[in-house]
Design a protein around this motif. Structure first.
Motif, mmCIF file in Angstrom:
data_model
loop_
_atom_site.group_PDB
_atom_site.id
_atom_site.type_symbol
_atom_site.label_atom_id
_atom_site.label_comp_id
_atom_site.label_asym_id
_atom_site.label_seq_id
_atom_site.Cartn_x
_atom_site.Cartn_y
_atom_site.Cartn_z
ATOM 1 N N THR A 116 49.101 -45.300 59.671
ATOM 2 C CA THR A 116 49.939 -46.280 60.375
ATOM 3 C C THR A 116 50.469 -47.359 59.430
ATOM 4 O O THR A 116 51.633 -47.740 59.510
ATOM 5 C CB THR A 116 49.180 -46.935 61.552
ATOM 6 O OG1 THR A 116 47.983 -47.532 61.070
ATOM 7 C CG2 THR A 116 48.865 -45.928 62.642
ATOM 8 N N CYS B 277 37.192 -48.133 67.549
ATOM 9 C CA CYS B 277 37.416 -46.688 67.707
ATOM 10 C C CYS B 277 36.363 -45.831 67.001
ATOM 11 O O CYS B 277 35.838 -44.893 67.615
ATOM 12 C CB CYS B 277 38.825 -46.313 67.257
ATOM 13 S SG CYS B 277 40.091 -46.941 68.379
ATOM 14 N N PHE C 14 48.812 -59.457 66.248
ATOM 15 C CA PHE C 14 48.799 -58.016 66.523
ATOM 16 C C PHE C 14 48.152 -57.239 65.384
ATOM 17 O O PHE C 14 47.369 -56.314 65.616
ATOM 18 C CB PHE C 14 50.222 -57.510 66.776
ATOM 19 C CG PHE C 14 50.300 -56.021 66.921
ATOM 20 C CD1 PHE C 14 49.867 -55.408 68.088
ATOM 21 C CD2 PHE C 14 50.779 -55.228 65.879
ATOM 22 C CE1 PHE C 14 49.922 -54.028 68.220
ATOM 23 C CE2 PHE C 14 50.825 -53.852 65.995
ATOM 24 C CZ PHE C 14 50.403 -53.253 67.176
ATOM 25 N N HIS C 15 48.457 -57.610 64.151
ATOM 26 C CA HIS C 15 47.911 -56.929 62.973
ATOM 27 C C HIS C 15 46.382 -56.980 62.995
ATOM 28 O O HIS C 15 45.708 -55.976 62.730
ATOM 29 C CB HIS C 15 48.463 -57.573 61.699
ATOM 30 C CG HIS C 15 47.816 -57.115 60.437
ATOM 31 N ND1 HIS C 15 48.017 -55.863 59.893
ATOM 32 C CD2 HIS C 15 46.943 -57.733 59.601
ATOM 33 C CE1 HIS C 15 47.315 -55.733 58.791
ATOM 34 N NE2 HIS C 15 46.654 -56.857 58.594
ATOM 35 N N ARG D 47 44.236 -45.824 59.969
ATOM 36 C CA ARG D 47 44.670 -47.103 59.393
ATOM 37 C C ARG D 47 45.706 -46.889 58.294
ATOM 38 O O ARG D 47 46.743 -47.543 58.262
ATOM 39 C CB ARG D 47 43.474 -47.871 58.840
ATOM 40 C CG ARG D 47 43.871 -49.147 58.107
ATOM 41 C CD ARG D 47 42.678 -49.788 57.441
ATOM 42 N NE ARG D 47 43.018 -51.007 56.733
ATOM 43 C CZ ARG D 47 42.561 -51.320 55.541
ATOM 44 N NH1 ARG D 47 41.729 -50.511 54.925
ATOM 45 N NH2 ARG D 47 42.901 -52.440 54.960
ATOM 46 N N LEU E 257 40.524 -52.809 66.229
ATOM 47 C CA LEU E 257 40.437 -51.601 67.054
ATOM 48 C C LEU E 257 40.261 -50.355 66.190
ATOM 49 O O LEU E 257 39.368 -49.535 66.439
ATOM 50 C CB LEU E 257 41.682 -51.448 67.933
ATOM 51 C CG LEU E 257 41.765 -52.379 69.132
ATOM 52 C CD1 LEU E 257 43.123 -52.273 69.806
ATOM 53 C CD2 LEU E 257 40.653 -52.065 70.124
ATOM 54 N N ILE E 258 41.116 -50.217 65.173
ATOM 55 C CA ILE E 258 41.092 -49.020 64.340
ATOM 56 C C ILE E 258 39.861 -48.972 63.436
ATOM 57 O O ILE E 258 39.284 -47.918 63.221
ATOM 58 C CB ILE E 258 42.391 -48.928 63.504
ATOM 59 C CG1 ILE E 258 43.579 -48.597 64.419
ATOM 60 C CG2 ILE E 258 42.274 -47.887 62.390
ATOM 61 C CD1 ILE E 258 44.920 -48.631 63.716
ATOM 62 N N ILE F 120 44.344 -57.559 65.636
ATOM 63 C CA ILE F 120 43.816 -56.833 66.801
ATOM 64 C C ILE F 120 43.831 -55.332 66.522
ATOM 65 O O ILE F 120 42.842 -54.629 66.768
ATOM 66 C CB ILE F 120 44.620 -57.175 68.072
ATOM 67 C CG1 ILE F 120 44.392 -58.638 68.451
ATOM 68 C CG2 ILE F 120 44.250 -56.240 69.223
ATOM 69 C CD1 ILE F 120 45.334 -59.162 69.511
ATOM 70 N N GLN F 121 44.934 -54.839 65.973
ATOM 71 C CA GLN F 121 45.040 -53.423 65.635
ATOM 72 C C GLN F 121 43.975 -53.039 64.606
ATOM 73 O O GLN F 121 43.326 -52.004 64.731
ATOM 74 C CB GLN F 121 46.436 -53.110 65.095
ATOM 75 C CG GLN F 121 46.601 -51.661 64.701
ATOM 76 C CD GLN F 121 47.876 -51.412 63.922
ATOM 77 O OE1 GLN F 121 48.381 -52.293 63.233
ATOM 78 N NE2 GLN F 121 48.391 -50.197 64.029
ATOM 79 N N ALA F 122 43.782 -53.881 63.606
ATOM 80 C CA ALA F 122 42.791 -53.591 62.566
ATOM 81 C C ALA F 122 41.383 -53.514 63.145
ATOM 82 O O ALA F 122 40.618 -52.599 62.808
ATOM 83 C CB ALA F 122 42.863 -54.639 61.457
ATOM 84 N N TRP G 29 39.204 -42.784 61.354
ATOM 85 C CA TRP G 29 39.824 -44.007 61.858
ATOM 86 C C TRP G 29 40.127 -45.035 60.768
ATOM 87 O O TRP G 29 41.266 -45.461 60.614
ATOM 88 C CB TRP G 29 38.929 -44.660 62.927
ATOM 89 C CG TRP G 29 38.980 -43.922 64.223
ATOM 90 C CD1 TRP G 29 38.016 -43.099 64.732
ATOM 91 C CD2 TRP G 29 40.047 -43.902 65.159
ATOM 92 N NE1 TRP G 29 38.424 -42.583 65.934
ATOM 93 C CE2 TRP G 29 39.673 -43.061 66.230
ATOM 94 C CE3 TRP G 29 41.298 -44.533 65.224
ATOM 95 C CZ2 TRP G 29 40.488 -42.825 67.320
ATOM 96 C CZ3 TRP G 29 42.114 -44.308 66.321
ATOM 97 C CH2 TRP G 29 41.699 -43.455 67.351
ATOM 98 N N THR G 30 39.101 -45.458 60.018
ATOM 99 C CA THR G 30 39.301 -46.589 59.106
ATOM 100 C C THR G 30 40.124 -46.224 57.882
ATOM 101 O O THR G 30 40.814 -47.077 57.341
ATOM 102 C CB THR G 30 37.966 -47.209 58.637
ATOM 103 O OG1 THR G 30 37.250 -46.269 57.862
ATOM 104 C CG2 THR G 30 37.144 -47.677 59.792
#
Length: 161
Positions: free
Chosen positions: A50, A15, A3-4, A47, A10-11, A6-8, A42-43
């Motif tokens: 969150t 995005c 998950f970490h 990031r 995306l963000i 995939i989220q990274a 975003w980055t």
């Protein structure tokens, strides 16, 4: 891929590129300024906000999944890192609408992430999560450093005391 990661992705990649593309379609303006706006938002912004919230609320996640640490003795330090991440990120989030905040947000993110890169290289633990963090820290430096340097060059001697 967890998950970490995939989220990274995306963000940090999907995005900002998507927002830049949407803005380009709407305005037909292709510029580094438009790109850095979304990179910062975003980055750096989303990031860091969150990550900061996660570090404050669940310091064990950072301890275990990023740094492979098992004890609770580092939770206070991780929470303080989370507060720093949150505030740096919030500055970058606000820079989306407050253009004058982009240079300070980029400068802070560039220096902060450059120091993280150096620290990762000195103390590298061969875990996949730390490697992933290192790669994205390098990405932040690579994206923000030219903007910071360009801003300093544009200012020239007019703002020196």
């Amino acid at each position: 891929m967890n998950f970490h990661m995939i989220q990274a992705v995306l963000i940090m990649v999907v995005c900002p590129v998507l927002c830049f593309f949407i803005e380009y379609v709407k305005t037909k303006q292709l510029s580094y300024e438009n790109g850095i706006k979304w990179i910062l938002f975003w980055t750096v912004g989303i990031r860091s906000v969150t990550a900061g919230l996660m570090q404050v609320v669940k310091p064990e996640y950072t301890a275990v999944y990023i740094f492979n640490m098992t004890g609770t003795e580092f939770y206070t330090i991780i929470r303080e890192l989370g507060i720093a991440n949150f505030t740096i990120g919030l500055t970058a989030v606000f820079s989306l609408r407050i253009k004058n905040w982009r240079q300070p947000a980029a400068f802070t993110a560039c220096i902060f992430n450059l120091l993280l890169v150096i620290n990762h290289c000195i103390n590298f633990q061969a875990g996949i999560n730390e490697l992933f963090s290192l790669i994205f820290d390098i990405l932040v430096v690579a994206c923000t450093a030219p903007y910071v340097v360009a801003g300093l060059v544009r200012r020239g001697d007019t703002h020196r005391t």
